[in-house]
Design a protein around this motif. Structure first.
Motif, PDB file in Angstrom:
ATOM      1  N   GLU A   1       3.179   5.956   5.751  1.00 24.24           N
ATOM      2  CA  GLU A   1       1.979   6.034   4.913  1.00 24.24           C
ATOM      3  C   GLU A   1       1.150   7.275   5.244  1.00 24.24           C
ATOM      4  O   GLU A   1       0.684   7.989   4.368  1.00 24.24           O
ATOM      5  CB  GLU A   1       1.151   4.759   5.080  1.00 24.24           C
ATOM      6  N   GLU A   2       1.008   7.554   6.531  1.00 26.35           N
ATOM      7  CA  GLU A   2       0.283   8.746   6.987  1.00 26.35           C
ATOM      8  C   GLU A   2       0.991  10.011   6.487  1.00 26.35           C
ATOM      9  O   GLU A   2       0.348  10.961   6.030  1.00 26.35           O
ATOM     10  CB  GLU A   2       0.227   8.720   8.504  1.00 26.35           C
TER      11      GLU A   2
ATOM     12  N   SER B   1       2.003   1.808  -3.635  1.00 26.29           N
ATOM     13  CA  SER B   1       0.874   2.284  -4.449  1.00 26.29           C
ATOM     14  C   SER B   1       0.569   3.746  -4.148  1.00 26.29           C
ATOM     15  O   SER B   1       0.312   4.532  -5.059  1.00 26.29           O
ATOM     16  CB  SER B   1      -0.380   1.444  -4.183  1.00 26.29           C
ATOM     17  N   LEU B   2       0.599   4.090  -2.868  1.00 29.79           N
ATOM     18  CA  LEU B   2       0.340   5.472  -2.465  1.00 29.79           C
ATOM     19  C   LEU B   2       1.396   6.404  -3.050  1.00 29.79           C
ATOM     20  O   LEU B   2       1.063   7.463  -3.604  1.00 29.79           O
ATOM     21  CB  LEU B   2       0.317   5.576  -0.938  1.00 29.79           C
TER      22      LEU B   2
ATOM     23  N   SER C   1       0.970   7.013  -6.716  1.00 37.69           N
ATOM     24  CA  SER C   1      -0.215   7.804  -7.061  1.00 37.69           C
ATOM     25  C   SER C   1       0.018   9.309  -6.938  1.00 37.69           C
ATOM     26  O   SER C   1      -0.803  10.103  -7.389  1.00 37.69           O
ATOM     27  CB  SER C   1      -1.394   7.406  -6.166  1.00 37.69           C
ATOM     28  N   LYS C   2       1.118   9.711  -6.344  1.00 37.73           N
ATOM     29  CA  LYS C   2       1.389  11.129  -6.110  1.00 37.73           C
ATOM     30  C   LYS C   2       1.961  11.791  -7.369  1.00 37.73           C
ATOM     31  O   LYS C   2       2.612  11.136  -8.192  1.00 37.73           O
ATOM     32  CB  LYS C   2       2.362  11.300  -4.937  1.00 37.73           C
TER      33      LYS C   2
ATOM     34  N   SER D   1       0.824  -1.212   0.000  1.00 42.25           N
ATOM     35  CA  SER D   1       0.000   0.000   0.000  1.00 42.25           C
ATOM     36  C   SER D   1       0.856   1.260   0.000  1.00 42.25           C
ATOM     37  O   SER D   1       0.489   2.251  -0.624  1.00 42.25           O
ATOM     38  CB  SER D   1      -0.953  -0.005   1.191  1.00 42.25           C
ATOM     39  N   ILE D   2       2.018   1.252   0.669  1.00 45.12           N
ATOM     40  CA  ILE D   2       2.878   2.442   0.682  1.00 45.12           C
ATOM     41  C   ILE D   2       3.411   2.718  -0.713  1.00 45.12           C
ATOM     42  O   ILE D   2       3.472   3.862  -1.153  1.00 45.12           O
ATOM     43  CB  ILE D   2       4.020   2.335   1.730  1.00 45.12           C
TER      44      ILE D   2
ATOM     45  N   ILE E   1       3.039  10.316   3.842  1.00 47.77           N
ATOM     46  CA  ILE E   1       2.889  10.417   2.373  1.00 47.77           C
ATOM     47  C   ILE E   1       1.476  10.835   2.001  1.00 47.77           C
ATOM     48  O   ILE E   1       1.277  11.630   1.088  1.00 47.77           O
ATOM     49  CB  ILE E   1       3.236   9.060   1.692  1.00 47.77           C
ATOM     50  N   SER E   2       0.491  10.345   2.722  1.00 48.91           N
ATOM     51  CA  SER E   2      -0.903  10.701   2.442  1.00 48.91           C
ATOM     52  C   SER E   2      -1.138  12.206   2.546  1.00 48.91           C
ATOM     53  O   SER E   2      -1.950  12.764   1.825  1.00 48.91           O
ATOM     54  CB  SER E   2      -1.852   9.986   3.410  1.00 48.91           C
ATOM     55  N   GLY E   3      -0.390  12.850   3.449  1.00 53.69           N
ATOM     56  CA  GLY E   3      -0.548  14.281   3.649  1.00 53.69           C
ATOM     57  C   GLY E   3       0.160  15.165   2.645  1.00 53.69           C
ATOM     58  O   GLY E   3       0.041  16.382   2.691  1.00 53.69           O
TER      59      GLY E   3
ATOM     60  N   ASN F   1       3.768  12.417  12.460  1.00 56.96           N
ATOM     61  CA  ASN F   1       2.907  11.344  11.964  1.00 56.96           C
ATOM     62  C   ASN F   1       3.234  10.038  12.683  1.00 56.96           C
ATOM     63  O   ASN F   1       4.322   9.885  13.237  1.00 56.96           O
ATOM     64  CB  ASN F   1       3.077  11.120  10.459  1.00 56.96           C
TER      65      ASN F   1
END
Length: 131
Positions: free
Chosen positions: A125-126, A7-8, A11-12, A4-5, A128-130, A121
């Protein structure tokens, strides 16, 4: 299977990565630094080696010294010796001396100096999400 990391990160915007690191290369980096990488960071470097995205360049397990987690962490440990010995640098922001560190538990910290350390964080993952 892509984690998931990864993929995240992919996606950026402005995503770019090199080649993934081998288990042996990752273990050597951990041994040299005397730490164990958090699972998300390990997944990232295993799949991508090193990456940049959304205006951020992350350290990784790679040949370029300016992005190599071992070289960058050793240099910054010299500059901020009071930090826990098992933390490692995940990003040099090149803004006001700010570096972003990760603990083996996965927590992310912003460090400006030994007196200016802030948890920002709980996981990579948190973080990168931000972005």
């Amino acid at each position: 299977m892509v984690s998931s990391i990864v993929s995240l990160m992919q996606s950026k915007p402005d995503f770019y990565a090199l080649q993934g690191a081998t288990d042996s290369e990752i273990e050597n980096a951990e041994h040299t630094l005397g730490t164990q990488f958090a699972l998300g960071y390990r997944d990232y470097v295993s799949a991508l080696g090193v990456a940049s995205l959304a205006g951020h360049e992350f350290t990784g397990v790679c040949k370029p010294k300016r992005l190599n987690v071992v070289d960058v962490t050793i240099e910054h440990r010299r500059l901020t010796p009071s930090l826990p010995e098992d933390w490692y640098v995940i990003e040099e922001t090149h803004i006001d001396g700010i570096t972003i560190w990760q603990s083996p538990k996965g927590e992310i910290f912003q460090v400006v100096s030994e007196n200016d350390i802030k948890k920002i964080n709980n996981t990579l993952e948190e973080f990168i999400s931000g972005l």
